[in-house]
Design an enzyme around this catalytic site. Structure first.
Site, PDB file in Angstrom:
ATOM      1  N   GLY A 264      -1.442   6.073  -2.137  1.00 48.90           N
ATOM      2  CA  GLY A 264      -2.269   6.951  -3.006  1.00 48.90           C
ATOM      3  C   GLY A 264      -3.423   5.880  -3.538  1.00 48.90           C
ATOM      4  O   GLY A 264      -4.630   6.317  -3.406  1.00 48.90           O
ATOM      5  N   LYS A 265      -3.158   4.850  -4.008  1.00 49.63           N
ATOM      6  CA  LYS A 265      -4.557   3.881  -4.509  1.00 49.63           C
ATOM      7  C   LYS A 265      -5.092   3.351  -3.117  1.00 49.63           C
ATOM      8  O   LYS A 265      -6.281   3.205  -3.296  1.00 49.63           O
ATOM      9  CB  LYS A 265      -3.702   2.554  -5.040  1.00 49.63           C
ATOM     10  CG  LYS A 265      -3.167   2.951  -6.562  1.00 49.63           C
ATOM     11  CD  LYS A 265      -2.736   1.709  -7.282  1.00 49.63           C
ATOM     12  CE  LYS A 265      -1.606   2.267  -8.428  1.00 49.63           C
ATOM     13  NZ  LYS A 265      -0.173   2.686  -7.981  1.00 49.63           N
TER      14      LYS A 265
ATOM     15  N   ASP B  79       4.573  -8.212   5.752  1.00 48.48           N
ATOM     16  CA  ASP B  79       5.171  -8.637   4.412  1.00 48.48           C
ATOM     17  C   ASP B  79       4.203  -9.606   3.837  1.00 48.48           C
ATOM     18  O   ASP B  79       3.535 -10.502   4.033  1.00 48.48           O
ATOM     19  CB  ASP B  79       6.311  -9.305   5.008  1.00 48.48           C
ATOM     20  CG  ASP B  79       7.283 -10.252   3.714  1.00 48.48           C
ATOM     21  OD1 ASP B  79       6.543  -9.913   2.627  1.00 48.48           O
ATOM     22  OD2 ASP B  79       8.288 -10.650   3.876  1.00 48.48           O
TER      23      ASP B  79
ATOM     24  N   CYS C 181       4.196  -0.120 -12.067  1.00 48.53           N
ATOM     25  CA  CYS C 181       4.452   1.236 -12.682  1.00 48.53           C
ATOM     26  C   CYS C 181       5.615   0.902 -13.625  1.00 48.53           C
ATOM     27  O   CYS C 181       6.368   1.807 -13.741  1.00 48.53           O
ATOM     28  CB  CYS C 181       4.727   2.165 -11.659  1.00 48.53           C
ATOM     29  SG  CYS C 181       4.628   3.882 -12.267  1.00 48.53           S
TER      30      CYS C 181
ATOM     31  N   GLU D 278       1.699  -2.778   4.492  1.00 49.87           N
ATOM     32  CA  GLU D 278       3.107  -2.271   3.662  1.00 49.87           C
ATOM     33  C   GLU D 278       4.038  -2.864   4.559  1.00 49.87           C
ATOM     34  O   GLU D 278       4.096  -3.048   5.669  1.00 49.87           O
ATOM     35  CB  GLU D 278       2.865  -0.785   3.579  1.00 49.87           C
ATOM     36  CG  GLU D 278       4.356   0.071   3.557  1.00 49.87           C
ATOM     37  CD  GLU D 278       5.006  -0.204   2.233  1.00 49.87           C
ATOM     38  OE1 GLU D 278       4.325  -0.445   1.147  1.00 49.87           O
ATOM     39  OE2 GLU D 278       6.001  -0.841   2.469  1.00 49.87           O
TER      40      GLU D 278
ATOM     41  N   ALA E  58       0.861  -1.275   0.060  1.00 51.17           N
ATOM     42  CA  ALA E  58      -0.186  -0.186  -0.057  1.00 51.17           C
ATOM     43  C   ALA E  58       0.971   1.308   0.000  1.00 51.17           C
ATOM     44  O   ALA E  58       0.347   2.204  -0.613  1.00 51.17           O
ATOM     45  CB  ALA E  58      -0.960  -0.008   1.267  1.00 51.17           C
ATOM     46  N   GLY E  59       1.985   1.158   0.417  1.00 47.87           N
ATOM     47  CA  GLY E  59       2.735   2.460   0.792  1.00 47.87           C
ATOM     48  C   GLY E  59       3.230   3.234  -0.671  1.00 47.87           C
ATOM     49  O   GLY E  59       3.667   2.375  -1.615  1.00 47.87           O
ATOM     50  N   PRO E  60       3.295   4.546  -0.708  1.00 49.51           N
ATOM     51  CA  PRO E  60       2.681   5.504   0.138  1.00 49.51           C
ATOM     52  C   PRO E  60       1.360   5.568   0.211  1.00 49.51           C
ATOM     53  O   PRO E  60       0.811   6.576   1.091  1.00 49.51           O
ATOM     54  CB  PRO E  60       3.327   6.643  -0.319  1.00 49.51           C
ATOM     55  CG  PRO E  60       3.466   6.531  -1.799  1.00 49.51           C
ATOM     56  CD  PRO E  60       3.566   5.157  -1.969  1.00 49.51           C
TER      57      PRO E  60
END
Ligand code: SAM
Length: 477
Positions: free
Chosen positions: A294-295, A340, A410, A314, A290-292
């Site tokens: 946004g989604k 993890d 990404c 995260e 999840a980090g940081p």
């Protein structure tokens, strides 16, 4: 030409004048080179300090930013040009000298700064930071560079397209050759597409805001920005694009966490996972990387609207804290944990929707990190490969039968996208997983050029987004 001039007893005839903009840009370039710093993290505090001292106005800050980002992005092209102007290998030029030279080349060939100003400002900077002898070397090299424009130089220093297409594109568009090759494999097609993509990587991306549903609206953001400074998003129903130079942090909705800064591609990925059809229960959602945040923040807002809860996991504690911050104030239930994803604390089959936005090479976000293309190595992909597969396997195990997993990167690199999904579905290197593809394309309505499906690849030159990839999979047994 030699930058190691013999020491002379005589002092320079006048004290060199420190130009704060170029000096600051040089400091930032040195930090990127010496400390492996990220330009987007190094530059803002330097600019803030300069403003606080009263040294800088907005135009100075814009010029310093352009000098740093432009020099780093175009480094491949500029290195080739400097190499053609000196009589020894480029690697024998000290890095601080090369930074002053490349920044000078950028002013000469990549900006509208007049030639005499570009040369004299660079020589003056060299006097301050390198000394008189090396300033003469800088002067001589930049005078040679100033004899032609960028197109003329590129024609001289790049191999022709016919001779070596990838090398040509690498020099012309300033990318390492292996990245040109990987992006071209992923994009397919002929010369025009890859040239557009590489050039889009050299543009500064627009700042895009997300109006988190149920907490803010695009109308609220557009009204706050005014006609001059805001435009509706291209594709995401939650997106607003800011005019250049806008300050997202000045908006109340952003300060209150009801809106945030998020690339439209990232918004589309979260929204497509939330829109994928699932039968039956739809109350437990997981973001496994999840980090940081946004989604996770967009997913949590969408989940709240449907009465579902989001678990955001995260691995890195400091990044988990960023997720906490991104989700604070979400109207529906959510929890953030440090965990993890390859050794998950949750039970198998307990979620209805799972997002795995895995760590990757980031080759899809080269616009944002001007130095990233020069740091990444081909070998990095091999390091990510087992983790990406393990995280996808765990995502498919975490979802219940009939539930949906979104695997996102990404990066458009095939070794991180389609190949990972195919390997996991076929059980290569692990247990076989029973899952079927869900066509992601209809879940991004109105977005053109999404490819042949069922997965989706977004592109900077086609969509104005980062090159995000999304595969949607439904557990079948
Ligand atoms: C691509 S980023 C996720 C971006 C995020 N989804 C967003 O939109 O803001 C991948 C994240 O996964 C985290 N990560 C790496 N290995 C992990 C693991 N084994 N389990 C969980 N998270 C992990 C990284 O620290 C990083 O924050």
């Amino acid at each position: 030409m030699n930058d190691q001039q013999p020491r002379r007893p005589a002092k320079p005839h006048r004290r060199p004048k420190k130009d704060p903009v170029r000096f600051l840009a040089f400091e930032a370039l040195r930090a990127v080179d010496e400390r492996d710093a990220y330009a987007n993290l190094v530059l803002p505090p330097l600019l803030k300090k300069a403003r606080a001292k009263g040294d800088f106005d907005n135009r100075d800050a814009a010029l310093a930013t352009e000098l740093v980002y432009g020099t780093l992005r175009r480094q491949g092209t500029y290195d080739a040009i400097v190499a053609a102007c000196i009589d020894r290998p480029l690697r024998e030029v000290d890095p601080p000298v090369l930074d002053v030279l490349n920044m000078g080349v950028h002013q000469l060939l990549g900006t509208r700064i007049p030639t005499h100003a570009a040369v004299s400002a660079s020589v003056e900077l060299a006097r301050v930071v390198l000394g008189e002898g090396r300033a003469k070397f800088v002067n001589a090299v930049l005078r040679k560079v100033s004899a032609d424009d960028l197109d003329g130089w590129v024609a001289k220093v790049a191999p022709s397209y016919e001779e070596d297409a990838e090398d040509h594109l690498a020099v012309v568009h300033s990318h390492p050759r292996w990245i040109v090759s990987a992006l071209w494999d992923a994009l397919g097609g002929g010369r025009a597409g890859i040239e557009d993509l590489l050039e889009a990587d050299n543009e500064r991306p627009e700042v895009t805001l997300v109006a988190r549903p149920g907490r803010s609206t695009t109308d609220e953001l557009l009204t706050a920005l005014g006609d001059e400074n805001g435009l509706p998003g291209r594709w995401s129903p939650y997106a607003v694009r800011m005019a250049e130079g806008g300050e997202p942090g000045a908006l109340t909705a952003v300060q209150e966490g009801r809106a945030g800064v998020q690339d439209e591609g990232s918004q589309l990925v979260a929204a497509a996972l939330a829109a994928a059809p699932v039968e039956g229960r739809d109350s437990r959602w997981l973001d496994g990387c999840a980090g940081p945040g946004g989604k996770a923040a967009l997913l949590a807002a969408l989940a709240a609207e449907r009465g579902a809860a989001l678990l955001a996991a995260e691995k890195q504690p400091h990044r988990a804290r960023l997720v906490e911050r991104a989700l604070a104030g979400n109207p529906g239930p959510y929890q953030v944990i440090t965990a993890d994803g390859t050794r998950p604390p949750w039970s198998a089959g307990s979620f209805d929707r799972v997002l795995m936005d895995v760590p990757c090479s980031g080759l899809g976000a080269l616009r944002r990190r001007p130095e990233a293309r020069w740091r990444r190595r081909k070998e990095d992909l091999e390091n990510f490969a087992p983790l990406q597969r393990a995280l996808l396997r765990e995502a498919l195990s975490a979802v219940r039968v009939g539930g949906v997993v979104g695997y996102a990167t990404c990066s458009p690199h095939l070794a991180e996208t389609r190949v990972v999904v195919d390997d996991v579905l076929k059980g290569r290197g692990g247990r076989p997983v029973e899952a079927e593809w869900v066509d992601a394309r209809p879940l991004m309505p109105g977005v053109p050029a999404l490819g042949d499906g069922p997965d989706v690849q977004l592109w900077p030159h086609l969509h104005g987004t980062d090159a995000m990839y999304l595969a949607l999979l439904r557990r079948t047994a």
